[in-house]
Scaffold this motif. Structure first.
Motif, PDB file in Angstrom:
ATOM      1  N   LEU A 185       0.823  -1.201   0.000  1.00 43.79           N
ATOM      2  CA  LEU A 185       0.000   0.000   0.000  1.00 43.79           C
ATOM      3  C   LEU A 185       0.864   1.261   0.000  1.00 43.79           C
ATOM      4  N   ALA A 186       1.971   1.218   0.742  1.00 41.44           N
ATOM      5  CA  ALA A 186       2.872   2.376   0.782  1.00 41.44           C
ATOM      6  C   ALA A 186       3.483   2.628  -0.597  1.00 41.44           C
ATOM      7  N   LYS A 187       3.831   1.552  -1.287  1.00 39.63           N
ATOM      8  CA  LYS A 187       4.396   1.677  -2.631  1.00 39.63           C
ATOM      9  C   LYS A 187       3.361   2.236  -3.594  1.00 39.63           C
ATOM     10  N   LEU A 188       2.108   1.779  -3.466  1.00 40.80           N
ATOM     11  CA  LEU A 188       1.024   2.288  -4.302  1.00 40.80           C
ATOM     12  C   LEU A 188       0.812   3.782  -4.062  1.00 40.80           C
ATOM     13  N   ALA A 189       0.801   4.176  -2.787  1.00 45.40           N
ATOM     14  CA  ALA A 189       0.621   5.596  -2.457  1.00 45.40           C
ATOM     15  C   ALA A 189       1.777   6.432  -2.983  1.00 45.40           C
TER      16      ALA A 189
END
Length: 534
Positions: A185-189
């Motif tokens: 999720l952090a990478k997506l954000a």
């Protein structure tokens, strides 16, 4: 009749309330009282104390008074130190020893749970089972209830949903079906952070249902049209004080396809003018193929004029990476018949390029990392001389912002270009560099070379999120074979950037010269610019 019914209902409620049983748990150490609904709930609570390292919890007394039951208990000592035995699965998955001593059992359980979370078992539970005592140290078996592995089943857009279908498809290809992890999720954000056309309003939100895991992205359309104006002050080659500047107008994402139309005009102190018209369409026919078409016109006073057309097609490797192929079609005409340093020519060529951009969390910076590579093979025909020559051209540029500590940052940039051929070059086909966004301290496009390279180190101090001050130094060299020149150059200066209601304002003072020559105050360059988005 109604009064009689109300009285009957009231007596019924009182009677039923009187029949309810009350269970109270009383901690003998703290005298804390806890009410539970029934005996099963009381047993469950006492059992839970074992999971929290109160292995010797004892019931001291049970007092029954009518419908009220009081259970007096003693938790005993809390044992967070333990000799641990792990299940075979934990040993194999995480390379732990099967038996070892820990001073913090709670921390160990959290560590193991987090490892399972990273494997997609979001709702795992690490259980401890007390097996006895040895030398006053608890013996504990740890096991895990993993639950079902979670994967990202769907990405849902909220707010601004009119993004290109191919862009959405790329997100799904990269993240959908992946194991659900906080790092994912952090990478997506991060991939959407400081996006040129989108604003991620908050961190990705997750909806867990029995059979699916959905990630919601709250997007907002960014004001991405921009007007960028720069005014410069400095001396020309004759030491005459002149004004110069540039205008850069960008129309972006007006049709929700991430398209871009750019109009650029620049005038330098030596009476040179540049005009660029560029169009970029990132997803042709809903594919990962994009198109970029650019026309560049450069005119040096009344001496010569160049017209260059570079159509390109590129492939999106990721949202922040492109690789492309382009054509080059260029013509140059010498206007002044007395100008013997230039020649009329026509060029055709083909080239490859690669572009990588890493977004930044700091809005004042354009990006965190930027890398650009270009290579072209060109055939040149000098019409009046009836000569044909093959040329190769290379360009590389890299930039990175490093956080030193707190609000202190270091910007490092390097750039180099090479124009190579067995034949000599005329002045009107040489590489041109220098100026505001290049080698500062020199006039715009005032340095002519067939080879150049330079590096920039810039210290930046952020004042909140609205401004930063900078001090920079540059060093470089260039080569001009036709004039047998190979000077070493330097420049230095300072400036500041800050947000105003109308946009981002930049102010910069710089000075540059050849290594070995003294600094001349008259060579100082002043630039003032404003970047406004609408």
């Amino acid at each position: 009749m109604k009064i009689f019914l109300y009285i009957l209902l009231l007596f019924s409620c009182v009677f039923l309330k009187a029949q309810e049983k009350e269970f109270w748990l009383i901690d003998s150490q703290t005298n804390q009282k806890i009410m539970v609904k029934d005996s099963a709930a009381a047993v469950k609570y006492l059992d839970s104390l074992t999971q929290n390292y109160y292995y010797f919890t004892e019931i001291k007394n049970v007092i029954k008074e009518g419908n009220k039951t009081q259970i007096l208990f003693d938790k005993g000592r809390n044992y967070n130190e333990a000799q641990v035995h792990l299940s075979e699965e934990m040993v194999q998955n995480f390379k732990y020893k099967p038996d070892f001593f820990t001073k913090n059992l709670d921390s160990l359980k959290k560590e193991i749970s987090e490892k399972y979370r990273k494997q997609g078992f979001v709702f795992n539970r690490v259980k401890s089972q007390f097996k006895g005592m040895k030398d006053e140290i608890p013996l504990v078996d740890l096991t895990v209830v993993k639950s079902a592995e979670r994967k990202i089943d769907k990405i849902v857009l909220q707010g601004y949903e009119k993004v290109p279908k191919r862009f959405m498809k790329n997100l799904e290809n990269e993240y959908q079906g992946k194991s659900y992890q906080e790092a994912t999720l952090a990478k997506l954000a991060q991939s959407l952070q400081n996006h040129p056309f989108l604003i991620l309003q908050k961190a990705p939100q997750t909806l867990f249902t029995k059979d699916s895991t959905q990630v919601f992205l709250a997007l907002q359309k960014k004001k991405s049209n921009s007007f960028d104006g720069v005014i410069g002050f400095g001396n020309d080659k004759t030491d005459k004080f002149t004004f110069n500047g540039s205008l850069n107008l960008n129309f972006r994402n007006m049709f929700n396809s991430f398209e871009m139309v750019n109009i650029f005009w620049q005038r330098n102190p030596d009476k040179g003018q540049t005009f660029d018209l560029q169009t970029d369409i990132p997803y042709l026919f809903k594919s990962n193929i994009g198109g970029n078409f650019k026309v560049n016109i450069f005119r040096q006073d009344s001496t010569y004029a160049n017209v260059k057309f570079t159509p390109a097609l590129y492939l999106h490797l990721r949202n922040n990476q492109k690789i492309g192929v382009r054509g080059t079609f260029e013509t140059s005409s010498v206007i002044d018949s007395l100008y013997v340093q230039g020649r009329d020519y026509n060029k055709q060529g083909i080239g490859l390029w690669y572009d990588y951009t890493e977004p930044t969390e700091i809005e004042l910076f354009q990006f965190k990392t930027r890398l650009r590579l270009e290579a072209d093979y060109i055939t040149t025909n000098y019409s009046k001389d009836n000569i044909a020559a093959n040329q190769t051209q290379y360009f590389i540029s890299g930039e990175r912002n490093f956080q030193i500590s707190g609000n202190n940052y270091l910007n490092i940039k390097a750039e180099s270009a090479l124009l190579s051929s067995k034949n000599d070059f005329s002045v009107n086909e040489l590489l041109r560099f220098g100026g505001w966004n290049s080698f500062r301290g020199f006039n715009e496009k005032s340095l002519f070379a067939d080879l150049y390279y330079f590096g920039t180190a810039e210290y930046r101090y952020l004042v909140g999120s609205q401004a930063f001050f900078d001090v920079f130094g540059q060093y470089g060299e260039f080569q001009n074979k036709s004039l047998s020149l190979k000077p070493k150059l330097y420049s230095f200066g300072l400036g500041f950037n800050f947000f105003l209601p109308i946009g981002l304002m930049s102010f910069q003072i710089s000075n540059g010269n050849e290594v070995g020559n003294p600094i001349k105050f008259g060579d100082t360059k002043i630039h003032w610019g404003i970047l406004s988005r609408f």
